[in-house]
Design an enzyme around this catalytic site. Sequence first.
Site, PDB file in Angstrom:
ATOM      1  N   ASN A  11      -1.224 -74.644 -57.166  1.00  0.00           N
ATOM      2  CA  ASN A  11      -1.974 -74.828 -58.395  1.00  0.00           C
ATOM      3  C   ASN A  11      -2.147 -73.436 -58.991  1.00  0.00           C
ATOM      4  O   ASN A  11      -2.861 -72.599 -58.439  1.00  0.00           O
ATOM      5  CB  ASN A  11      -3.331 -75.477 -58.107  1.00  0.00           C
ATOM      6  CG  ASN A  11      -4.173 -75.670 -59.354  1.00  0.00           C
ATOM      7  OD1 ASN A  11      -4.202 -74.829 -60.244  1.00  0.00           O
ATOM      8  ND2 ASN A  11      -4.890 -76.789 -59.411  1.00  0.00           N
ATOM      9  N   GLU A  39      -1.523 -77.656 -62.701  1.00  0.00           N
ATOM     10  CA  GLU A  39      -2.452 -77.038 -63.659  1.00  0.00           C
ATOM     11  C   GLU A  39      -1.759 -75.896 -64.401  1.00  0.00           C
ATOM     12  O   GLU A  39      -2.262 -74.778 -64.504  1.00  0.00           O
ATOM     13  CB  GLU A  39      -3.734 -76.574 -62.973  1.00  0.00           C
ATOM     14  CG  GLU A  39      -4.921 -76.605 -63.902  1.00  0.00           C
ATOM     15  CD  GLU A  39      -6.258 -76.398 -63.216  1.00  0.00           C
ATOM     16  OE1 GLU A  39      -7.250 -76.239 -63.947  1.00  0.00           O
ATOM     17  OE2 GLU A  39      -6.330 -76.411 -61.957  1.00  0.00           O
ATOM     18  N   TYR A 122      -0.614 -83.475 -59.134  1.00  0.00           N
ATOM     19  CA  TYR A 122      -1.929 -82.891 -59.412  1.00  0.00           C
ATOM     20  C   TYR A 122      -2.926 -84.026 -59.560  1.00  0.00           C
ATOM     21  O   TYR A 122      -3.157 -84.557 -60.649  1.00  0.00           O
ATOM     22  CB  TYR A 122      -1.880 -82.026 -60.673  1.00  0.00           C
ATOM     23  CG  TYR A 122      -3.202 -81.394 -61.050  1.00  0.00           C
ATOM     24  CD1 TYR A 122      -4.052 -80.882 -60.070  1.00  0.00           C
ATOM     25  CD2 TYR A 122      -3.596 -81.300 -62.371  1.00  0.00           C
ATOM     26  CE1 TYR A 122      -5.265 -80.301 -60.411  1.00  0.00           C
ATOM     27  CE2 TYR A 122      -4.803 -80.716 -62.733  1.00  0.00           C
ATOM     28  CZ  TYR A 122      -5.637 -80.216 -61.748  1.00  0.00           C
ATOM     29  OH  TYR A 122      -6.843 -79.642 -62.075  1.00  0.00           O
ATOM     30  N   ASP A 162      -1.628 -80.170 -55.429  1.00  0.00           N
ATOM     31  CA  ASP A 162      -3.081 -80.199 -55.335  1.00  0.00           C
ATOM     32  C   ASP A 162      -3.536 -81.658 -55.349  1.00  0.00           C
ATOM     33  O   ASP A 162      -3.564 -82.302 -56.393  1.00  0.00           O
ATOM     34  CB  ASP A 162      -3.663 -79.424 -56.515  1.00  0.00           C
ATOM     35  CG  ASP A 162      -5.181 -79.359 -56.485  1.00  0.00           C
ATOM     36  OD1 ASP A 162      -5.789 -79.938 -55.560  1.00  0.00           O
ATOM     37  OD2 ASP A 162      -5.753 -78.731 -57.393  1.00  0.00           O
ATOM     38  N   ASN A 164      -6.574 -82.607 -54.325  1.00  0.00           N
ATOM     39  CA  ASN A 164      -8.015 -82.606 -54.631  1.00  0.00           C
ATOM     40  C   ASN A 164      -8.839 -83.487 -53.709  1.00  0.00           C
ATOM     41  O   ASN A 164      -9.869 -84.035 -54.115  1.00  0.00           O
ATOM     42  CB  ASN A 164      -8.252 -82.988 -56.100  1.00  0.00           C
ATOM     43  CG  ASN A 164      -8.385 -81.762 -56.988  1.00  0.00           C
ATOM     44  OD1 ASN A 164      -9.086 -80.811 -56.638  1.00  0.00           O
ATOM     45  ND2 ASN A 164      -7.689 -81.767 -58.108  1.00  0.00           N
ATOM     46  N   ASP A 279      -6.947 -69.321 -57.947  1.00  0.00           N
ATOM     47  CA  ASP A 279      -7.964 -69.651 -56.961  1.00  0.00           C
ATOM     48  C   ASP A 279      -7.405 -70.508 -55.824  1.00  0.00           C
ATOM     49  O   ASP A 279      -8.089 -70.756 -54.833  1.00  0.00           O
ATOM     50  CB  ASP A 279      -9.165 -70.343 -57.610  1.00  0.00           C
ATOM     51  CG  ASP A 279      -8.793 -71.538 -58.480  1.00  0.00           C
ATOM     52  OD1 ASP A 279      -7.590 -71.751 -58.736  1.00  0.00           O
ATOM     53  OD2 ASP A 279      -9.709 -72.258 -58.915  1.00  0.00           O
ATOM     54  N   HIS A 280      -6.152 -70.949 -55.953  1.00  0.00           N
ATOM     55  CA  HIS A 280      -5.428 -71.630 -54.879  1.00  0.00           C
ATOM     56  C   HIS A 280      -4.396 -70.672 -54.286  1.00  0.00           C
ATOM     57  O   HIS A 280      -3.883 -69.784 -54.986  1.00  0.00           O
ATOM     58  CB  HIS A 280      -4.678 -72.852 -55.404  1.00  0.00           C
ATOM     59  CG  HIS A 280      -5.553 -73.964 -55.872  1.00  0.00           C
ATOM     60  ND1 HIS A 280      -5.687 -75.154 -55.192  1.00  0.00           N
ATOM     61  CD2 HIS A 280      -6.331 -74.077 -56.990  1.00  0.00           C
ATOM     62  CE1 HIS A 280      -6.506 -75.958 -55.855  1.00  0.00           C
ATOM     63  NE2 HIS A 280      -6.922 -75.323 -56.948  1.00  0.00           N
TER      64      HIS A 280
END
Length: 293
Positions: A11, A39, A122, A162, A164, A279-280
């Site tokens: 991501n 993303e 995603y 991702d 989630n 951030d991933h």
Amino acid sequence: MPETLRLASVNVNGVRAAFRKGMGDWLDQRGVDVLAMQEVRADDSHLEELFGRVEDRGWHILHDPCAIKGRAGVAIASRVPAVEHRIGLGGLDLQESIQSSGRWLEADFDFGGTPFTVVSNYTHSGEVDTPRQEAKWAFLDAMGPRMNELADARDLVAIVGDFNVGHREFDIKNWRGNVKRSGFLPRERAYFDRFFGPRGEVVAGVDGTEGPGFGWIDVGRRWAGEVDGPYTWWSNRGQAFDNDTGWRIDYHVVTPALAERVENYAIDRAAAYDERWSDHAPVVVDYRLGAWS
């Protein structure tokens, strides 16, 4: 043809920002054959420009942008062109399809006679008791039947990206504090119990429900074993990254035949907070190609 295929997923949290922060340097050095991104939040022209800047050129780009500008977006960059590709996840109504655009992209490859399918996924992040969570439930509902269709049609399939959802307590550092939050809800985790349960057998979910297993393999958990993490995402709040208070929500979910071809698994966690370009962290897996032996 190389003996292994290096498949990476990440991501990027906005691909243009990621390249400004160093993603291009990582890609130059990592020897990736296929890169699945989530993303993306960009136009086709942005991707073409960014990947044209990579030192070793020759990338082929597939991209499904989100219908809602500035949101989501999935892409696959590869060293060889895909033979065929498909956009979107079936089984959704019109409104759900709009909300789920830019979240599911399938690409079929032929690597020296070895068929190989990659899906950049995603999954919605969700939010309890809001329409965002309803969209996530619809997406997860549609995912299982498509997994069966892919497994029936092809031996070597990797659904990456991702998701989630932290499947098990090992997958979130502070799992006790997140049992009522989207990403670690028992009902969400029960989908993953079924995704990874034996195909066709009745699987008891952590939420008390039962349903048929789908028979797919979580490469990261098989590789790491029964240990905390290793995590793939860290909040930007506080000292989460420095303290490794993370979540493992980025997966390589593969067919059993492909799971037997895993040569190496790695999470490219940055050495320091200020060296991150997302951030991933990228999840990088080497899969053996060629005839099965």
